[in-house]
Scaffold this active site. Structure first.
Site, PDB file in Angstrom:
ATOM      1  N   ASP A 361       0.863  -1.175   0.000  1.00 41.05           N
ATOM      2  CA  ASP A 361       0.000   0.000   0.000  1.00 41.05           C
ATOM      3  C   ASP A 361       0.905   1.231   0.000  1.00 41.05           C
ATOM      4  O   ASP A 361       2.025   1.180   0.533  1.00 41.05           O
ATOM      5  CB  ASP A 361      -0.884  -0.028   1.247  1.00 41.05           C
ATOM      6  CG  ASP A 361      -1.687   1.234   1.422  1.00 41.05           C
ATOM      7  OD1 ASP A 361      -2.366   1.636   0.475  1.00 41.05           O
ATOM      8  OD2 ASP A 361      -1.592   1.818   2.517  1.00 41.05           O
ATOM      9  N   ASP A 363       0.020   4.947   0.847  1.00 39.40           N
ATOM     10  CA  ASP A 363      -0.143   5.918   1.936  1.00 39.40           C
ATOM     11  C   ASP A 363      -0.326   5.205   3.273  1.00 39.40           C
ATOM     12  O   ASP A 363      -1.213   4.372   3.435  1.00 39.40           O
ATOM     13  CB  ASP A 363      -1.350   6.819   1.658  1.00 39.40           C
ATOM     14  CG  ASP A 363      -1.213   7.546   0.328  1.00 39.40           C
ATOM     15  OD1 ASP A 363      -0.089   7.985   0.020  1.00 39.40           O
ATOM     16  OD2 ASP A 363      -2.220   7.645  -0.406  1.00 39.40           O
ATOM     17  N   HIS A 440     -11.394   5.035  -8.252  1.00 38.68           N
ATOM     18  CA  HIS A 440     -12.839   5.081  -8.069  1.00 38.68           C
ATOM     19  C   HIS A 440     -13.251   5.446  -6.643  1.00 38.68           C
ATOM     20  O   HIS A 440     -12.508   5.236  -5.691  1.00 38.68           O
ATOM     21  CB  HIS A 440     -13.463   3.738  -8.451  1.00 38.68           C
ATOM     22  CG  HIS A 440     -13.116   3.289  -9.827  1.00 38.68           C
ATOM     23  ND1 HIS A 440     -12.219   2.274 -10.085  1.00 38.68           N
ATOM     24  CD2 HIS A 440     -13.510   3.754 -11.042  1.00 38.68           C
ATOM     25  CE1 HIS A 440     -12.099   2.112 -11.390  1.00 38.68           C
ATOM     26  NE2 HIS A 440     -12.869   2.999 -11.989  1.00 38.68           N
ATOM     27  N   ASP A 475      -1.575  -1.059   5.983  1.00 37.44           N
ATOM     28  CA  ASP A 475      -1.762  -0.585   7.356  1.00 37.44           C
ATOM     29  C   ASP A 475      -3.202  -0.640   7.832  1.00 37.44           C
ATOM     30  O   ASP A 475      -3.470  -0.343   8.996  1.00 37.44           O
ATOM     31  CB  ASP A 475      -1.241   0.850   7.502  1.00 37.44           C
ATOM     32  CG  ASP A 475      -2.027   1.843   6.655  1.00 37.44           C
ATOM     33  OD1 ASP A 475      -2.377   1.515   5.503  1.00 37.44           O
ATOM     34  OD2 ASP A 475      -2.285   2.958   7.152  1.00 37.44           O
TER      35      ASP A 475
END
Length: 520
Positions: A361, A363, A440, A475
């Site tokens: 991931d 961020d 999206h 996270d």
């Protein structure tokens, strides 16, 4: 105390699913209620990038608490894995989407689980196939009735989750609804567990099929090749699969090909060699015709008689398919053997395969989370991110990013702004082998926004890997959910935004990015 259980139903959207879910409400009324009912929709995703999820008919009055997960058409083994990995109960009951569950099924399941000792990994329910009483069954009906004696068929099979974890669930290299249950049962018993038969039962009606269904079913011979590659020559005995017809099919195909080759060699002016070729063609052709006729007769004999309804169509089907099945069976077996020996190198690999790619991931995992960040100068790597990534690259692993970026869909950022931030991440953290993002909004109900599996599946496809060869590091719970739904492994690295329930539900948790490497 009644053991806790969940129900997992893989489906490809067959209309019988709604009836099954409705019948489960009644079937569970007289016994313990499942803590979770998971329907795993394994229909392929729309071709459009991140296309909208398809609706699934759950009926007007399904059993309460149904959850739907989507896997994108990876096969029943992958669908069942997604189902059992998404629940936390002691037992997982697998049901096919076209069975009929009788009343008191849950009460009988309770009895089966109550008598299962600590060494019992699974308990199979009886499968009853209703056959016509006014005439002998057709070939299709008899083949379906074979489920009644099939060993460890997952049309109604309950497994202990700890046993599934021990063997890492179903082998997702089995892409069809064939042999994946036998392979799992063999690995479970090899691991030291017992399997038993219970008192509960379900009905499995015969589904309508076209004339060539039995020819298409020969695709399962490729799965036989995989089983042999994995478990050796005695796989039929060890999986209780029974004897097959492959040697007879090989003889039939050999005779047919010899006849064709001899006919071609006999073309031209008469000569001793061509006369010998004609004699060979006659002999081989007679052998092919005899073997094909014997096969057709063997299939016709137990079926409808002259004057029974359906006799004419059955006769036509048996004559046509008896000529085609040997070639389809041998062809599939040869292709399957070539493929798995080429892919697996003739060795017996473990399931799951080793991790070859780690997908992060963005961020909150690789860089500090700045909500809706469109400023490259605001990018700040997480502690140790570059060191961990370089270590993975040095170890020969691919690295990638799978990132939700709904700010694009919400109109808060442009694609160009997000591109600029992504480019800054690359400059700070080094090259990535794949980079997938979802633009999206949640309300778009796309197939790529985590926890949907689309981003992970796209990354695996771009790298030429199975999803099981990938690990997802994130996270929050949606990162773990995307890993579960795609069949990848996961590691949660919690931050201040990670919820307590996400932390407790994560299969693997690392305190830091550096610890991730030790847990892969």
């Amino acid at each position: 105390m009644t053991p806790s259980y969940s129900i997992v139903v893989p489906t490809v959207g067959r209309p019988q699913l709604a009836a099954l879910l409705g019948s489960l409400r009644t079937a569970c009324a007289g016994g313990p209620q499942p803590l979770d009912v998971v329907v795993v929709d394994d229909r392929p995703f729309p071709d459009a990038d991140g296309g909208r999820n398809q609706d699934l008919d759950l009926g007007r009055d399904p059993v309460p608490g149904v959850r739907v997960l989507r896997t994108g058409g990876r096969g029943p083994a992958a669908a069942r894995n997604v189902g059992w990995r998404s629940v936390r109960t002691e037992w997982v009951a697998f049901l096919d989407d076209d069975v009929v569950v009788p009343e008191r099924w849950a009460a009988a399941l309770e009895q089966d689980l109550a008598t299962a000792g600590p060494d019992v990994a699974g308990v199979q329910g009886r499968i009853v196939v209703p056959l016509p009483s006014h005439r002998p069954p057709t070939d299709l009906e008899r083949n379906t009735a074979g489920l009644e004696t099939a060993a460890w068929a997952t049309a109604d099979m309950v497994y202990r989750r700890s046993a599934l974890r021990t063997v890492h669930g179903f082998d997702e290299r089995f892409r069809r609804a064939y042999r994946e249950d036998a392979d799992l049962a063999l690995r479970v018993r090899t691991a030291g567990w017992d399997l038993e038969h219970g008192v509960r039962f379900v009905e499995h009606p015969v589904r309508p099929a076209d004339d060539l269904a039995s020819v298409r079913a020969q695709a399962g011979n490729a799965d036989d090749a995989l089983l042999r590659t994995l478990h050796g020559r005695d796989w039929r005995t060890r999986t209780r699969a029974g004897r097959g017809r492959l040697p007879w099919h090989v003889a039939t195909v050999a005779a047919g090909l010899t006849a064709v080759g001899s006919c071609l060699a006999a073309v031209g002016p008469a000569s001793p060699g061509r006369r010998a070729a004609r004699a060979s063609a006659v002999l081989a052709g007679s052998a092919w015709a005899g073997l094909t006729a014997a096969f057709a007769t063997q299939r016709l004999a137990p079926g409808p008689r002259r004057g029974d309804d359906g006799y004419g169509p059955e006769l036509r089907r048996m004559v046509l398919t008896s000529a085609l099945i040997p070639f389809a069976a041998v062809g599939r077996r040869v292709l399957g053997t070539w493929r798995w020996r080429r892919v697996l190198g003739g060795e017996v690999p473990a399931w799951p395969p080793p991790i070859r790619a780690v997908l992060f991931d963005r961020d909150g995992t690789l860089v500090h989370d700045v909500p809706y960040n469109g400023d490259p100068d605001a990018v700040e790597p997480m502690p140790g991110a570059r060191r961990v990534l370089d270590g993975l690259r040095d170890d020969g692993l691919w690295v990638g990013v799978v990132s939700n970026q709904s700010a694009i869909g919400r109109g808060l950022l442009t694609s160009a702004q997000v591109d600029a931030v992504d480019a800054r991440v690359r400059r700070l953290l080094g090259p990535f082998d794949t980079w997938q993002r979802c633009p999206h909004r949640p309300e778009d109900e796309c197939t790529c926004r985590k926890p949907e599996p689309g981003l992970v599946l796209r990354a695996a496809a771009e790298l030429g890997l199975l999803p099981a060869e990938c690990a997802v590091v994130g996270d929050i719970g949606s990162d773990v959910g995307a890993a579960v739904a795609s069949g990848a492994r996961s590691v949660l690295v919690p931050t201040e935004v990670t919820r307590r329930e996400e932390l407790s539900a994560a299969p693997v948790v690392a305190a830091t990015l550096d610890e991730v490497v030790t847990l892969l």
